[in-house]
Design a protein around this motif. Structure first.
Motif, mmCIF file in Angstrom:
data_model
loop_
_atom_site.group_PDB
_atom_site.id
_atom_site.type_symbol
_atom_site.label_atom_id
_atom_site.label_comp_id
_atom_site.label_asym_id
_atom_site.label_seq_id
_atom_site.Cartn_x
_atom_site.Cartn_y
_atom_site.Cartn_z
ATOM 1 N N TYR A 1 7.867 -9.404 15.518
ATOM 2 C CA TYR A 1 8.227 -9.583 14.125
ATOM 3 C C TYR A 1 7.995 -8.284 13.384
ATOM 4 C CZ TYR A 1 8.576 -14.610 14.850
ATOM 5 O OH TYR A 1 8.960 -15.860 15.278
ATOM 6 N N TRP A 2 8.801 -8.079 12.356
ATOM 7 C CA TRP A 2 8.758 -6.847 11.581
ATOM 8 C C TRP A 2 8.645 -7.140 10.101
ATOM 9 C CZ3 TRP A 2 8.811 -2.067 13.931
ATOM 10 C CH2 TRP A 2 9.154 -2.049 15.291
ATOM 11 N N GLY A 3 7.890 -6.312 9.418
ATOM 12 C CA GLY A 3 7.896 -6.339 7.971
ATOM 13 C C GLY A 3 9.117 -5.622 7.434
ATOM 14 N N GLN A 4 9.312 -5.699 6.135
ATOM 15 C CA GLN A 4 10.480 -5.086 5.512
ATOM 16 C C GLN A 4 10.344 -3.583 5.335
ATOM 17 O OE1 GLN A 4 10.810 -7.802 2.018
ATOM 18 N NE2 GLN A 4 12.854 -8.264 2.843
ATOM 19 N N GLY A 5 9.157 -3.068 5.444
ATOM 20 C CA GLY A 5 8.938 -1.646 5.336
ATOM 21 C C GLY A 5 8.338 -1.248 4.006
ATOM 22 N N ALA A 6 7.513 -0.231 4.054
ATOM 23 C CA ALA A 6 6.881 0.323 2.863
ATOM 24 C C ALA A 6 7.180 1.815 2.787
ATOM 25 C CB ALA A 6 5.375 0.090 2.885
ATOM 26 N N GLN A 7 7.654 2.251 1.650
ATOM 27 C CA GLN A 7 7.978 3.661 1.465
ATOM 28 C C GLN A 7 6.715 4.466 1.224
ATOM 29 O OE1 GLN A 7 11.143 5.353 1.502
ATOM 30 N NE2 GLN A 7 9.718 7.095 1.568
ATOM 31 N N VAL A 8 6.545 5.507 2.005
ATOM 32 C CA VAL A 8 5.480 6.479 1.804
ATOM 33 C C VAL A 8 6.134 7.825 1.563
ATOM 34 C CG1 VAL A 8 3.541 7.696 2.860
ATOM 35 C CG2 VAL A 8 3.806 5.225 3.191
ATOM 36 N N THR A 9 5.849 8.399 0.418
ATOM 37 C CA THR A 9 6.409 9.694 0.062
ATOM 38 C C THR A 9 5.267 10.662 -0.220
ATOM 39 O OG1 THR A 9 8.369 8.653 -0.901
ATOM 40 C CG2 THR A 9 7.931 10.941 -1.491
ATOM 41 N N VAL A 10 5.280 11.782 0.468
ATOM 42 C CA VAL A 10 4.250 12.802 0.318
ATOM 43 C C VAL A 10 4.922 14.057 -0.215
ATOM 44 C CG1 VAL A 10 2.403 14.090 1.417
ATOM 45 C CG2 VAL A 10 3.020 11.811 2.269
ATOM 46 N N SER A 11 4.538 14.448 -1.393
ATOM 47 C CA SER A 11 5.128 15.616 -2.024
ATOM 48 C C SER A 11 4.307 16.854 -1.715
ATOM 49 C CB SER A 11 5.229 15.416 -3.534
ATOM 50 O OG SER A 11 3.945 15.323 -4.127
ATOM 51 N N SER A 12 4.964 17.994 -1.736
ATOM 52 C CA SER A 12 4.305 19.263 -1.492
ATOM 53 C C SER A 12 4.110 20.058 -2.763
ATOM 54 C CB SER A 12 5.094 20.090 -0.475
ATOM 55 O OG SER A 12 6.401 20.349 -0.959
ATOM 56 N N GLY B 1 0.761 -1.228 0.000
ATOM 57 C CA GLY B 1 0.000 0.000 0.000
ATOM 58 C C GLY B 1 0.796 1.286 0.000
ATOM 59 N N GLY B 2 2.111 1.200 0.088
ATOM 60 C CA GLY B 2 2.914 2.406 0.050
ATOM 61 C C GLY B 2 2.913 3.027 -1.329
ATOM 62 N N GLY B 3 3.454 4.231 -1.402
ATOM 63 C CA GLY B 3 3.519 4.901 -2.681
ATOM 64 C C GLY B 3 3.798 6.372 -2.544
ATOM 65 N N LEU B 4 3.630 7.063 -3.655
ATOM 66 C CA LEU B 4 3.870 8.493 -3.755
ATOM 67 C C LEU B 4 2.545 9.211 -3.939
ATOM 68 C CD1 LEU B 4 5.711 10.996 -4.187
ATOM 69 C CD2 LEU B 4 5.818 10.334 -6.604
ATOM 70 N N VAL B 5 2.271 10.166 -3.065
ATOM 71 C CA VAL B 5 1.055 10.959 -3.153
ATOM 72 C C VAL B 5 1.388 12.415 -2.888
ATOM 73 C CG1 VAL B 5 -0.465 9.059 -2.449
ATOM 74 C CG2 VAL B 5 0.472 10.620 -0.724
ATOM 75 N N GLN B 6 0.451 13.271 -3.228
ATOM 76 C CA GLN B 6 0.589 14.685 -2.921
ATOM 77 C C GLN B 6 -0.015 15.001 -1.567
ATOM 78 O OE1 GLN B 6 -0.243 17.598 -5.962
ATOM 79 N NE2 GLN B 6 -0.125 16.058 -7.590
ATOM 80 N N ALA B 7 0.440 16.086 -0.983
ATOM 81 C CA ALA B 7 -0.088 16.517 0.305
ATOM 82 C C ALA B 7 -1.601 16.635 0.247
ATOM 83 C CB ALA B 7 0.538 17.843 0.717
ATOM 84 N N GLY B 8 -2.250 16.154 1.298
ATOM 85 C CA GLY B 8 -3.697 16.174 1.378
ATOM 86 C C GLY B 8 -4.369 14.905 0.909
ATOM 87 N N LEU C 1 -2.509 13.521 4.290
ATOM 88 C CA LEU C 1 -1.072 13.310 4.411
ATOM 89 C C LEU C 1 -0.300 14.606 4.229
ATOM 90 C CD1 LEU C 1 -0.836 9.897 2.609
ATOM 91 C CD2 LEU C 1 0.058 10.373 4.899
ATOM 92 N N LYS C 2 0.776 14.715 4.975
ATOM 93 C CA LYS C 2 1.652 15.873 4.959
ATOM 94 C C LYS C 2 3.044 15.449 4.530
ATOM 95 C CE LYS C 2 -0.778 17.799 8.983
ATOM 96 N NZ LYS C 2 -0.616 18.265 10.383
ATOM 97 N N PRO C 3 3.833 16.364 3.981
ATOM 98 C CA PRO C 3 5.205 16.005 3.620
ATOM 99 C C PRO C 3 6.006 15.421 4.777
ATOM 100 C CG PRO C 3 4.628 18.078 2.609
ATOM 101 C CD PRO C 3 3.481 17.718 3.523
ATOM 102 N N GLU C 4 5.753 15.866 5.988
ATOM 103 C CA GLU C 4 6.476 15.338 7.130
ATOM 104 C C GLU C 4 6.094 13.904 7.483
ATOM 105 O OE1 GLU C 4 3.810 18.703 8.900
ATOM 106 O OE2 GLU C 4 4.752 18.239 6.978
ATOM 107 N N ASP C 5 5.069 13.356 6.821
ATOM 108 C CA ASP C 5 4.737 11.947 6.981
ATOM 109 C C ASP C 5 5.626 11.047 6.133
ATOM 110 O OD1 ASP C 5 2.532 12.384 8.769
ATOM 111 O OD2 ASP C 5 1.283 12.912 7.048
ATOM 112 N N THR C 6 6.422 11.627 5.261
ATOM 113 C CA THR C 6 7.301 10.845 4.406
ATOM 114 C C THR C 6 8.274 10.026 5.247
ATOM 115 O OG1 THR C 6 7.155 12.398 2.563
ATOM 116 C CG2 THR C 6 9.082 10.966 2.631
ATOM 117 N N ALA C 7 8.275 8.716 5.027
ATOM 118 C CA ALA C 7 9.118 7.818 5.804
ATOM 119 C C ALA C 7 8.942 6.401 5.281
ATOM 120 C CB ALA C 7 8.748 7.870 7.291
ATOM 121 N N VAL C 8 9.774 5.515 5.779
ATOM 122 C CA VAL C 8 9.555 4.093 5.607
ATOM 123 C C VAL C 8 8.694 3.620 6.767
ATOM 124 C CG1 VAL C 8 10.606 1.810 5.509
ATOM 125 C CG2 VAL C 8 11.705 3.735 4.355
#
Length: 120
Positions: free
Chosen positions: A109-120, A8-15, A85-92
């Motif tokens: 247990y941990w997953g490998q992580g999902a990148q979430v990138t929020v652009s402004s 479910g991770g991905g690249l989205v714009q703020a809001g 979503l806000k740019p400061e939410d950008t993280a793995v």
């Protein structure tokens, strides 16, 4: 052996919104608490939200009112609905599950992580 698979991770714009999913598979007795953590480059990992087996949630102040954690015990899956979503939410974003084994040993247990990138 327990595996956590995130999606479910991905690249989205703020809001905009995203929903993360994390499904546990393998052999175990029970999953107790589950949670989501995140880490941005150069920063320490922080707790985002946790949820008990009976679906009592807990949120970091920074996401309260915007994010919703939920779980489906029948599917051994935890979700994180991220709105406004806000740019400061950008993280793995990493999924965590506290798992009780068939012989009663509790482990995280941990997953490998999902990148979430929020652009402004």
């Amino acid at each position: 052996q327990v595996q956590l698979v995130e999606s479910g991770g991905g690249l989205v714009q703020a809001g905009e919104s995203l929903r993360l999913s994390c499904a546990a598979s393998g052999s175990f007795f029970r999953i107790n608490d589950m949670g989501w953590y995140r880490q941005a480059p150069g920063k320490q990992r922080e707790l985002v939200a946790t949820i008990t087996r009976t679906s009592s949630p807990n949120y970091a102040d920074s996401v309260k009112g915007r994010f919703t954690i939920s779980r489906d015990n029948a599917k051994n899956t935890v979700y994180l609905q991220m709105n406004s979503l806000k740019p400061e939410d950008t993280a793995v974003y990493s999924c965590n599950a506290r798992v009780v084994s068939l012989i009663g040993v509790t482990s995280d247990y941990w997953g490998q992580g999902a990148q979430v990138t929020v652009s402004s």
